[in-house]
Motif scaffolding. Sequence first.
Motif, short mmCIF file in Angstrom:
data_model
loop_
_atom_site.label_atom_id
_atom_site.label_comp_id
_atom_site.label_asym_id
_atom_site.label_seq_id
_atom_site.Cartn_x
_atom_site.Cartn_y
_atom_site.Cartn_z
N ALA A 500 12.77 9.01 6.67
CA ALA A 500 11.45 8.67 6.35
C ALA A 500 10.58 9.86 5.67
N LYS A 501 10.65 11.20 6.30
CA LYS A 501 10.30 12.27 5.77
C LYS A 501 10.70 12.83 4.55
N ARG A 502 12.07 12.81 4.35
CA ARG A 502 13.05 13.46 3.38
C ARG A 502 12.65 12.43 2.18
N LEU A 504 12.04 8.59 1.96
CA LEU A 504 11.14 7.44 1.88
C LEU A 504 9.86 7.68 1.50
N ILE A 505 9.13 8.54 2.28
CA ILE A 505 7.71 8.81 2.00
C ILE A 505 7.43 9.50 0.54
N PRO A 506 8.33 10.69 0.27
CA PRO A 506 8.17 10.98 -1.11
C PRO A 506 8.32 10.01 -2.33
N LYS A 507 9.42 9.16 -2.00
CA LYS A 507 9.71 8.04 -2.93
C LYS A 507 8.50 7.24 -3.36
N GLN A 508 7.97 6.34 -1.92
CA GLN A 508 6.88 5.54 -2.11
C GLN A 508 5.62 6.29 -2.65
N MET A 509 5.40 7.55 -2.37
CA MET A 509 4.17 8.23 -2.79
C MET A 509 4.23 8.51 -4.16
N ARG A 510 5.56 8.77 -4.89
CA ARG A 510 5.82 8.94 -6.28
C ARG A 510 5.72 7.41 -7.10
N ASP A 511 6.24 6.53 -6.37
CA ASP A 511 6.15 5.19 -7.13
C ASP A 511 4.56 4.64 -7.07
N HIS A 512 3.86 5.09 -5.93
CA HIS A 512 2.47 4.43 -5.95
C HIS A 512 1.33 5.47 -6.48
N LEU A 514 0.67 8.71 -5.84
CA LEU A 514 0.02 9.49 -4.80
C LEU A 514 0.43 10.84 -4.58
N SER A 515 -0.24 11.64 -4.37
CA SER A 515 0.15 13.10 -4.18
C SER A 515 0.24 13.52 -2.60
N ASP A 516 0.73 14.65 -2.04
CA ASP A 516 0.76 14.78 -0.85
C ASP A 516 -0.54 15.33 -0.32
N LYS A 517 -1.65 15.56 -1.27
CA LYS A 517 -3.01 15.97 -0.82
C LYS A 517 -3.73 14.57 -0.74
N GLN A 518 -3.43 13.57 -1.18
CA GLN A 518 -4.00 12.31 -1.33
C GLN A 518 -3.67 11.47 -0.04
N ILE A 519 -2.74 11.57 0.39
CA ILE A 519 -2.35 10.62 1.66
C ILE A 519 -1.30 11.69 2.51
N ILE A 520 -1.70 11.94 3.79
CA ILE A 520 -1.35 12.66 4.77
C ILE A 520 -0.68 11.75 6.00
N PHE A 521 0.42 12.17 6.25
CA PHE A 521 0.90 11.51 7.49
C PHE A 521 1.00 12.30 8.60
N SER A 522 0.20 12.30 9.70
CA SER A 522 0.12 13.27 10.71
C SER A 522 1.35 12.98 11.57
N GLU A 523 1.56 14.03 12.72
CA GLU A 523 2.57 13.91 13.39
C GLU A 523 2.74 12.80 14.35
N GLY A 524 3.87 12.24 14.54
CA GLY A 524 3.67 11.06 15.40
C GLY A 524 3.54 9.49 14.62
N THR A 525 3.01 9.64 13.37
CA THR A 525 2.44 8.39 12.77
C THR A 525 3.87 7.77 12.35
N VAL A 526 5.04 8.18 11.68
CA VAL A 526 6.35 7.71 11.38
C VAL A 526 6.89 7.08 12.65
N GLN A 527 6.83 7.94 13.89
CA GLN A 527 7.55 7.58 14.97
C GLN A 527 6.93 6.32 15.32
N LYS A 528 5.70 6.30 15.31
CA LYS A 528 4.84 5.02 16.00
C LYS A 528 5.39 3.67 15.16
N VAL A 529 5.32 3.86 13.60
CA VAL A 529 5.65 2.91 12.89
C VAL A 529 7.00 2.43 13.04
N ILE A 530 8.02 3.49 13.56
CA ILE A 530 9.43 3.04 13.81
C ILE A 530 9.45 2.01 15.13
#
Length: 773
Positions: A500-502, A504-512, A514-530
């Motif tokens: 997800a970090k390497r 999925l997230i960069p791909k979806q941010m690029r498709d939508h 968004l830059s890494d300054k506009q959407i920020i995933f905190s620690e544990g967010t991806v793990q909770k989604v999973i």
Amino acid sequence: MATNTRQIPMLPLRGILVFPYMIIHLDVGREKSISALEEAMVHDRLIMLATQKDAQNDKPAPEDIYTVGTVAEVKQLLKLPGGTIHVLVEGLRRAEIVRYTDHDSFYMVEIAEHEETEQKTPEIEALVRTAVHQFEQWVKLSKKIPPETLVSVVMVEEPGRLSDLIASHLTLKIEDKQALLAAIPVKDRVEILCDILGRELEILELEKKINVRVRKQMEKTQKEYYLREQLKAIQKELGDKDDRAAEVDDYRQRLKELDLPKDVADKVIKEIERLEKMPPMVAESAVIRTYLDWLLSLPWTTETNDRIDVDLAETILNEDHYGLDKVKERILEYLSIRKLAEKIKGPILCLIGPPGVGKTSLARSIARSMERKFVRVSLGGVRDEAEIRGHRRTYVGALPGRVIQGMRTAGSKNPVFLLDEIDKMSADFRGDPSAALLEVLDPEQNNSFSDHYVELPFDLSRVLWVVTANALHNIPRPLYDRMEVITIAGYTEEEKVQIAKRYLIPKQMRDHGLSDKQIIFSEGTVQKVIRDYTREAGVRSLERNIAGLCRKAARQIVQEKRASVRLTAQNLHTFLGAPKYRKTQAEMEPQVGVATGLAWTEVGGDVLAVEASIMKGKGQLTLTGQLGDVMRESAQAGFTYIRTRVKEFGIAEDFHEKTDIHIHLPEGAIPKDGPSAGITMASALASALTGKQLRSDIAMTGEITLRGRVLPVGGIKEKVLAAHRVGIKKVILPKENKRDIDDIPVNVKRNLEFIFVEHMDDVVKNAFVQENG
């Protein structure tokens, strides 16, 4: 009308008739005719001109000559070489032959001359006007006489003379002319003339219509011919040729530029010659063109150069995919051998695993790492053998099969060719496509693959085949035997986080956008989604959830004018809603009659809760939860095993006569089958009968026999990963499955304790909560 009689020489005419007031040249050659002319010249130059009934008769008798003729005056007479006389005569008046006197050298006839008296009655005047009008129309339509002649004729006032002049200009049969000549009364003569003119006008009208139609057709044909000739001339000046010749020359030029095998080149030449000889409008010419286009566009000898750099290939594979070490290792082995041995048959890799684990994208990475062309063909739902081998060319709309189509798309004979979803094929009355794939995937045969449309052997041995499937048991055994199977079980939680970090997230941010300054995933967010929003072996559902988060963040940034959106484990529910999956089995308290089992499905491993309840009854065993025949038999085997061990379990010997037993697997809407839940159902049943609790942090898999032996099962890696996903700490496995532990990732093995058992007694000893703790 006065009548005079006299005797004068008679000249029979052949195929011609002379009217009064008509001046005409005649050629006279018969002896009697010449003698008659000589006799006329000796006396008063008058001669009787009468027409023969049969123009072929050289010696006519009096009965062979019409009785009514014209008295004419000989104006000129000229003797020609050969004895022929050229004579100019002028018709004077009508006369009727009364009697013949046969001189040896000519005929002397007694004639009755008719002097015409002009009587202009209104009826005759009307007939004359009609005749003049019709003659004018005839002149316009026929265009055989000049307008000046028409004027001179129309100016004649005498009805009889006018009729004779008009008749002399008409092109009529001798019978019609004789009828006009024989009509002595002027009124009768004008009436006959009007009838003849009316008939001639009708004929001319029809001729005009026919001529107009023919002329239009001729004009169109001539126009087309003229334009084609112009086009040919222009093409010749420009150095071009007509369509057919240019097309044939183009095919020959393409053949010349290509380095085709001899049998293919001979076939192309033969088809070009057929096309050249065939008329343009023949339907088969289109079939030949299409066939030639296919033959000339296939990569018979074209081959790309492999990039044999093992280190670079390893870097690319690691860039594109996280984990999947076994597959990457096999690709690097192939590249290493390829560097040592130039000629090596392409392997046939079969990647088997649940959806979303990266089978298809892995094939793309293989092609990128080797700098080969990539072709993908989906076999899901294919049930026609012609989809693989192609149609015969005799069929309407025939095309090559998907394999040849893919090779044409690739443009080289050594691409990475992906056959996707090979386990989704089926067969019907149109043939078995899996049987047709045997030749494609057999290294000993695919160097001369035969497609029904191409009808020439095509070399597929240089292709690197990658086959994907979700389930191994759906692949036909002969096809499976030709492939090197690599199982991709699925990803651990840690691997999913990294993916997800390497990726999925960069791909979806690029498709939508968004830059890494506009959407920020905190620690544990991806793990909770999973953990709370996905329960899968692959990462497709994870990617969909990440896309959902990006969509909602984009809306807040645009609509609420926010500079950035921060996603945390605490505010995740405001974006994705309530968690979709309940708490894991490991967090539940130990219970009586509830065992945790592990199962294999087409989408990866899964955790099943097996419940058993007992009640007073007559020993009836009830099984619910959409169980297949294999699981029902496993339940029966576990029930029989417990009956044989009632003393060891401390159960009444007659429990099967006084107790009803109900075994249930929750989520009953999902069909379940397979030989992996035997010890699980037996444990749940034993717990329910003894009242002892089963540990909730232990999951188990294995088949049971009637004597209590635990048999090995498949899908160990998938099942262990499923246990790890839900937080299980210990896993009970058959002892014979100990060899499968090597396939499990190290970080998973580090967090799990494996208990290997040979008998059901070992399962009971480890799965039940012991009284001392």
